[in-house]
Scaffold this active site. Structure first.
Site, PDB file in Angstrom:
ATOM      1  N   ARG A  24     -10.416 -11.314   1.767  1.00  0.00           N
ATOM      2  CA  ARG A  24     -11.195 -12.307   1.435  1.00  0.00           C
ATOM      3  C   ARG A  24     -10.482 -13.993   1.295  1.00  0.00           C
ATOM      4  NH1 ARG A  24     -11.563  -9.385  -4.498  1.00  0.00           N
ATOM      5  NH2 ARG A  24     -11.456  -7.482  -2.640  1.00  0.00           N
ATOM      6  N   LYS A  38       0.827  -1.133  -0.049  1.00  0.00           N
ATOM      7  CA  LYS A  38      -0.147  -0.255  -0.122  1.00  0.00           C
ATOM      8  C   LYS A  38       0.871   1.284   0.055  1.00  0.00           C
ATOM      9  CE  LYS A  38      -3.897  -1.880   2.769  1.00  0.00           C
ATOM     10  NZ  LYS A  38      -4.879  -1.602   1.734  1.00  0.00           N
TER      11      LYS A  38
HETATM   12  N1  BES Z   1      -8.160  -3.638   4.559  1.00  0.00           N
HETATM   13  C1  BES Z   1      -8.420  -3.323   3.151  1.00  0.00           C
HETATM   14  C2  BES Z   1      -9.594  -2.514   2.993  1.00  0.00           C
HETATM   15  C3  BES Z   1      -9.768  -1.084   3.424  1.00  0.00           C
HETATM   16  C4  BES Z   1      -9.677  -0.008   3.090  1.00  0.00           C
HETATM   17  C5  BES Z   1     -10.182  -0.981   4.995  1.00  0.00           C
HETATM   18  C6  BES Z   1      -9.377   1.335   3.768  1.00  0.00           C
HETATM   19  C7  BES Z   1     -10.383   0.106   5.512  1.00  0.00           C
HETATM   20  C8  BES Z   1     -10.090   1.257   4.979  1.00  0.00           C
HETATM   21  C9  BES Z   1      -8.268  -4.282   2.304  1.00  0.00           C
HETATM   22  O1  BES Z   1      -7.445  -5.580   2.546  1.00  0.00           O
HETATM   23  C10 BES Z   1      -7.734  -3.943   0.903  1.00  0.00           C
HETATM   24  O2  BES Z   1      -6.677  -3.652   1.033  1.00  0.00           O
HETATM   25  N2  BES Z   1      -8.667  -4.104  -0.427  1.00  0.00           N
HETATM   26  C11 BES Z   1      -8.216  -3.399  -1.549  1.00  0.00           C
HETATM   27  C12 BES Z   1      -8.862  -4.582  -2.345  1.00  0.00           C
HETATM   28  C13 BES Z   1      -8.388  -4.504  -3.753  1.00  0.00           C
HETATM   29  C14 BES Z   1      -6.806  -4.769  -3.893  1.00  0.00           C
HETATM   30  C15 BES Z   1      -9.075  -5.271  -4.549  1.00  0.00           C
HETATM   31  C16 BES Z   1      -8.763  -2.147  -1.830  1.00  0.00           C
HETATM   32  O3  BES Z   1     -10.022  -1.837  -1.356  1.00  0.00           O
HETATM   33  O4  BES Z   1      -8.060  -1.416  -2.252  1.00  0.00           O
HETATM   34 MN    MN Z   2      -5.584  -5.276   2.022  1.00  0.00          MN
END
Ligand code: BES
Ligand code: MN
Ligand code: ZN
Length: 516
Positions: A361, A287
């Site tokens: 997931r 990230k």
């Molecule tokens: N934990 C994150 C989602 C999240 C984002 C929770 C902001 C709370 C606040 C999750 O694991 C994630 O990184 N999701 C990705 C999915 C994508 C790679 C398909 C996202 O939402 O960008």
């Molecule tokens: Mn994630």
């Protein structure tokens, strides 16, 4: 009927401690009341009139003093707070405007929650220790507000900078509100527990520490069993999807299972699953660093599930619950899963890991399959801070619910209305599944197409791992994406800036309803 009168309190104080008791007053009311440093009082400000919800507990002369003071200070609109001094024998009285009288129970609950929170926060600055809170609008709401308003995690600060908690008590003439106060106290405390678990930094809330903390919080609660599993167990159970996420970190994974037996053995359990990523760096699909610190809250699903079990057990609800929480970190390292790697989940389906940041997931896939296949539950609900797309869709107001069951949706919807921690229904539809099945080498891919409908394609992916959703009489399953409600930027009231602990109270309320 005996009433606790503010005016009478004044008389007692005037007499001092070696006084002669003239009128016999029930000891319980008298003793309790004389200990309060302060009171929180709700007041209706409708049509230019100031009236008190707890008017029966206030003598007419005290009432008159209050109204004069309030009117002179321009006390008028909902949420206005005034702290008044030496009224009716009480040193400090925080009066909070409730607006106009609420019509239904949900409105009154929320009115009481908001007002008691604002009153407590006004008194917090004054160094009071023991406060009576007006319970005349709604005792449960008043307790929730008083408990939630006080949350802060300051044990890591210098001792001088830590806040002393205020002891809160129900202020009322009648005792029939005590049970509701008790219930509200437990509801509020459970959400605060979820907040504490989520707010605690990742280095102090690793998978191992999370299980230890939860075991400690639930210790001694009747009918409750806490089982902690390790990596070896996960390997034996072929949880390769969960293992694929955990293996990038030095911190060992945990799989936490809680059994609560509040009903007979013949009653099928209600299943709960919570995403427990104690820190989500994204893994190899790292990230960006701004706001990455927020990802200490990526175990919000596990936190709200564990915290709701605390309340369910405290309230001894007549229901059986089985909760499963896969706990791990998502980290990049030489041992981490790489984009393009393929893993076979516990249910036999192969997954191409296109993006290691779509890890939620992956760990839920095995936890959902484990619980649904091993325990054949009555219903199954999972909670997860799953997608940023959920936040884009609904923001902070609602958590999104994806479910195959209208009944389960109706129950969640009405539970969420009562707690004012509400849900909005989202589509669970095969139209979103197609893009999750385009891998050239595996049954499924963990990443959808582009950013469109990201929360919906994630839900469609999860459905592939719930045993029994496709059968003749399908298992009622709901996936709740809580990414949007994970944190709050509130500055006052019972919503607190930082990790929210939502929707813990709604889960408890849901269980109370299915057990009734
Ligand atoms: N934990 C994150 C989602 C999240 C984002 C929770 C902001 C709370 C606040 C999750 O694991 C994630 O990184 N999701 C990705 C999915 C994508 C790679 C398909 C996202 O939402 O960008
Ligand atoms: Mn994630
Ligand atoms: Zn995540």
């Amino acid at each position: 009927m005996t009433r606790l009168l503010l005016g009478r309190l004044a008389a007692r104080h005037a007499l001092g401690h070696h006084h002669v008791r003239i009128t016999p007053v029930p000891r319980r009311l008298f003793t309790n009341a004389s200990n309060y440093d302060a009171l929180v009082l709700g007041s209706y400000t409708d049509a230019e009139q100031i009236t008190f919800s707890a008017s029966r507990d206030i003598t007419s002369s005290t009432r008159q003093t209050l109204v004069e003071q309030l009117a002179a200070s321009g006390f008028k609109k909902e949420g206005d707070v005034r702290v008044l001094y030496n009224v009716g024998g009480v040193k400090q009285v925080a009066v909070v405007s409730l607006g106009k009288q609420g019509k239904d129970e949900a409105t009154q609950l929320e009115q009481a929650r908001k007002a008691s929170a604002l009153g407590i926060q006004a008194l917090q600055k004054q160094g009071v220790e023991n406060v009576g809170v007006d319970v005349s609008v709604n005792a449960q709401g008043a307790a929730e507000g008083a408990v939630l308003a006080q949350f802060c995690l300051d044990k890591l600060k210098n001792e001088a900078d830590r806040r002393k908690p205020i002891q809160v008590n129900p202020f009322a003439a009648e005792s029939n509100s005590e049970r509701d106060w008790e219930t509200g106290y437990i509801y509020g405390t459970s959400q605060n527990l979820a907040r504490m678990l989520m707010t605690t930094p990742g280095n102090l809330m690793t998978p191992k520490l999370f299980t230890e903390e939860v075991a400690y919080l639930l210790a001694g609660l009747e009918n409750t069993e806490v089982i902690v599993r390790d990596e070896e167990w996960a390997i034996r159970n072929k949880m390769n999807s969960f293992l694929a996420v955990a293996k990038g970190s030095k911190e060992p994974l945990r799989f936490l299972e809680i059994h609560y037996r509040g009903a007979g053995e013949d009653q099928k359990p209600h299943g709960l699953v919570g995403k427990g990523v104690t820190f989500d760096s994204g893994g190899i699909s790292l990230k960006p660093s701004n706001n990455m610190a927020l990802m200490k809250g990526d175990m919000g699903g596990a936190a709200t599930v564990a915290a709701s079990l605390y309340a369910i057990a405290k309230l001894q609800l007549p229901v059986n619950v089985i909760a499963c929480m896969p706990l791990c970190e998502n980290m990049p390292s030489g041992g981490a899963t790489k984009p393009g790697d393929v893993v076979r989940a516990m249910n036999g389906k192969s997954i191409e890991v296109m993006d290691t940041d779509a890890e939620g997931r992956l760990i839920l896939a095995d936890a959902l399959y484990y619980l649904s296949s091993k325990y054949s539950p009555e219903s199954l609900i999972d909670l997860a801070t799953l997608t940023g797309a959920m936040d884009v869709a609904l923001g902070n107001a609602f958590a999104g619910v994806f479910t195959n069951s209208d009944l389960l949706w109706q129950r969640l919807e009405s539970a969420g209305k009562m707690t004012s921690d509400p849900f909005w229904r989202m589509p669970l539809h095969d139209a979103y599944l197609k893009e999750m099945k385009e891998s050239t080498v595996a049954d499924l891919n963990n990443l959808g197409k582009g950013r469109s409908g990201g929360a919906c394609s994630a839900a469609a992916f999860l459905k592939e791992f719930v045993a029994g959703v496709e059968s003749e009489q399908p298992l009622a399953w709901a996936h709740i994406d809580i990414a949007g409600v994970m944190d709050s930027d509130a500055t006052q009231g019972y919503h607190i800036k930082g990790m929210s602990g939502r929707p813990t109270r709604s889960l408890v309320e849901y269980m109370r309803r299915v057990s009734a």
